[in-house]
Design an enzyme around this catalytic site. Structure first.
Site, PDB file in Angstrom:
ATOM      1  N   ASP A  14       0.866  -1.177   0.000  1.00  0.00           N
ATOM      2  CA  ASP A  14       0.000   0.000   0.000  1.00  0.00           C
ATOM      3  C   ASP A  14       0.907   1.233   0.000  1.00  0.00           C
ATOM      4  OD1 ASP A  14      -1.566   2.187   0.769  1.00  0.00           O
ATOM      5  OD2 ASP A  14      -2.853   0.963   2.051  1.00  0.00           O
ATOM      6  N   ILE A  15       0.801   2.034  -1.046  1.00  0.00           N
ATOM      7  CA  ILE A  15       1.734   3.158  -1.239  1.00  0.00           C
ATOM      8  C   ILE A  15       1.588   4.217  -0.144  1.00  0.00           C
ATOM      9  CG2 ILE A  15       0.350   4.697  -2.717  1.00  0.00           C
ATOM     10  CD1 ILE A  15       2.823   4.779  -4.604  1.00  0.00           C
ATOM     11  N   VAL A  37      -6.160   4.468  -5.641  1.00  0.00           N
ATOM     12  CA  VAL A  37      -4.994   4.977  -4.923  1.00  0.00           C
ATOM     13  C   VAL A  37      -5.174   6.460  -4.576  1.00  0.00           C
ATOM     14  CG1 VAL A  37      -3.598   5.506  -6.978  1.00  0.00           C
ATOM     15  CG2 VAL A  37      -2.475   4.853  -4.855  1.00  0.00           C
ATOM     16  N   ASP A  38      -5.887   7.188  -5.412  1.00  0.00           N
ATOM     17  CA  ASP A  38      -6.167   8.607  -5.167  1.00  0.00           C
ATOM     18  C   ASP A  38      -6.946   8.770  -3.856  1.00  0.00           C
ATOM     19  OD1 ASP A  38      -6.391  11.318  -5.588  1.00  0.00           O
ATOM     20  OD2 ASP A  38      -7.750  11.186  -7.293  1.00  0.00           O
ATOM     21  N   TYR A 129      -9.145   3.632 -14.719  1.00  0.00           N
ATOM     22  CA  TYR A 129      -8.954   4.124 -16.086  1.00  0.00           C
ATOM     23  C   TYR A 129      -8.765   3.007 -17.120  1.00  0.00           C
ATOM     24  CZ  TYR A 129      -8.943   9.078 -14.733  1.00  0.00           C
ATOM     25  OH  TYR A 129      -9.294  10.336 -14.290  1.00  0.00           O
TER      26      TYR A 129
HETATM   27  N1  APR Z   1      -1.379   1.635  -2.988  1.00  0.00           N
HETATM   28  C1  APR Z   1      -0.874   1.259  -4.183  1.00  0.00           C
HETATM   29  N2  APR Z   1      -1.648   1.002  -5.250  1.00  0.00           N
HETATM   30  C2  APR Z   1      -2.992   1.109  -5.094  1.00  0.00           C
HETATM   31  C3  APR Z   1      -3.597   1.497  -3.878  1.00  0.00           C
HETATM   32  C4  APR Z   1      -2.722   1.773  -2.793  1.00  0.00           C
HETATM   33  N3  APR Z   1      -3.181   2.157  -1.604  1.00  0.00           N
HETATM   34  N4  APR Z   1      -4.941   1.514  -4.064  1.00  0.00           N
HETATM   35  C5  APR Z   1      -5.159   1.128  -5.335  1.00  0.00           C
HETATM   36  N5  APR Z   1      -4.002   0.877  -5.954  1.00  0.00           N
HETATM   37  C6  APR Z   1      -3.740   0.418  -7.321  1.00  0.00           C
HETATM   38  C7  APR Z   1      -4.857  -0.258  -8.064  1.00  0.00           C
HETATM   39  O1  APR Z   1      -5.008  -1.605  -7.617  1.00  0.00           O
HETATM   40  C8  APR Z   1      -4.357  -0.179  -9.484  1.00  0.00           C
HETATM   41  O2  APR Z   1      -3.420  -1.232  -9.738  1.00  0.00           O
HETATM   42  O3  APR Z   1      -3.421   1.526  -8.142  1.00  0.00           O
HETATM   43  C9  APR Z   1      -3.574   1.152  -9.513  1.00  0.00           C
HETATM   44  C10 APR Z   1      -4.262   2.286 -10.246  1.00  0.00           C
HETATM   45  O4  APR Z   1      -5.653   2.230 -10.033  1.00  0.00           O
HETATM   46  P1  APR Z   1      -6.547   3.517  -9.747  1.00  0.00           P
HETATM   47  O5  APR Z   1      -6.268   4.048  -8.388  1.00  0.00           O
HETATM   48  O6  APR Z   1      -7.947   3.177 -10.081  1.00  0.00           O
HETATM   49  O7  APR Z   1      -5.963   4.650 -10.782  1.00  0.00           O
HETATM   50  P2  APR Z   1      -6.294   4.925 -12.342  1.00  0.00           P
HETATM   51  O8  APR Z   1      -6.619   3.695 -13.089  1.00  0.00           O
HETATM   52  O9  APR Z   1      -5.160   5.780 -12.803  1.00  0.00           O
HETATM   53  O10 APR Z   1      -7.614   5.787 -12.293  1.00  0.00           O
HETATM   54  C11 APR Z   1      -7.599   7.128 -11.861  1.00  0.00           C
HETATM   55  O11 APR Z   1      -9.496   6.851 -10.443  1.00  0.00           O
HETATM   56  O12 APR Z   1      -9.587   7.185  -8.171  1.00  0.00           O
HETATM   57  C12 APR Z   1      -9.820   7.742  -9.399  1.00  0.00           C
HETATM   58  O13 APR Z   1      -9.473  10.103  -9.009  1.00  0.00           O
HETATM   59  C13 APR Z   1      -8.948   8.962  -9.662  1.00  0.00           C
HETATM   60  O14 APR Z   1     -10.285   9.594 -11.505  1.00  0.00           O
HETATM   61  C14 APR Z   1      -9.049   9.031 -11.131  1.00  0.00           C
HETATM   62  C15 APR Z   1      -9.000   7.583 -11.553  1.00  0.00           C
END
Ligand code: APR
Length: 182
Positions: A14-15, A37-38, A129
């Protein structure tokens, strides 16, 4: 050549628990927070992060896909958060790879120009995404390795990957890439 492969590591986790100069956030163009992750980064950082993001958006309007901005990291152990909106996957013909590579390059360039030395990346765009991880991983790793190869100022980049499948996909892509670039 400056041993770039040794400065890139893959980890599962978990980042938001990372202690590094900057954690990279897979954000959206409005820096509005969200899920994935956001959402996790916003929860861990606390409300000061949303306030700083809102102030940036008030100033610049919107953060274009593939660009990056930096904020403080609030209550997290890391010092800064670099926010970059990845591309939404539209089938691969809409410049997605160019934009995804830009996310990594711009985040690294911003870290370097801010005097930072260590970063942690999530797998940008491969969640909400919809970018297929098996296509995102080689592009992400290749772009980071190219940057490290040219810029000795960044000492360590860690990909902190949340789930086993993503970790294994990156591991496979890294093995294939290191043979060609390192
Ligand atoms: N730590 C590390 N990686 C994580 C965590 C975490 N705590 N939580 C989720 N992830 C991973 C997911 O499992 C995935 O592999 O991060 C990767 C990217 O997934 P998303 O967070 O959905 O990001 P993305 O596909 O770029 O979508 C961005 O989603 O949350 C919204 O505001 C954000 O609109 C934007 C979109």
């Amino acid at each position: 050549m400056n041993n770039c492969a040794a400065r890139l590591r893959l980890e599962k986790g978990d980042i938001t628990f990372e202690k590094t100069d900057a954690v990279v956030n897979a954000a959206n163009c409005r820096l509005a927070g969200g899920g994935g992750v956001d959402g996790a980064i916003h929860r861990a950082a606390g409300p000061a992060l949303a306030a700083e993001c809102a102030a940036i958006i008030k100033r610049i309007g919107r953060l274009e896909t593939g660009k990056a901005v930096i904020t403080a990291a609030g209550g997290m152990k890391s010092r800064f958060v670099i926010h970059t909106p990845g591309p939404v996957w539209k089938g691969g013909g809409a410049g997605e790879e160019t934009l995804l590579r830009s996310c990594y390059r711009e985040s690294l360039a911003l870290a370097l120009s801010s005097g930072l030395k260590t970063l942690a990346f999530p797998s940008i765009s491969t969640g909400v995404y919809g970018y297929p991880t098996e296509l995102a991983a080689p592009a992400a790793l290749d772009e980071v390795l190219r940057f490290l190869n040219k810029n000795a100022g960044i000492e360590l980049v860690r990909f902190v990957l949340y789930d086993e499948d993503t970790f294994m996909t990156y591991e496979k892509a890294l093995k294939a890439n290191v043979n060609t670039i390192a």
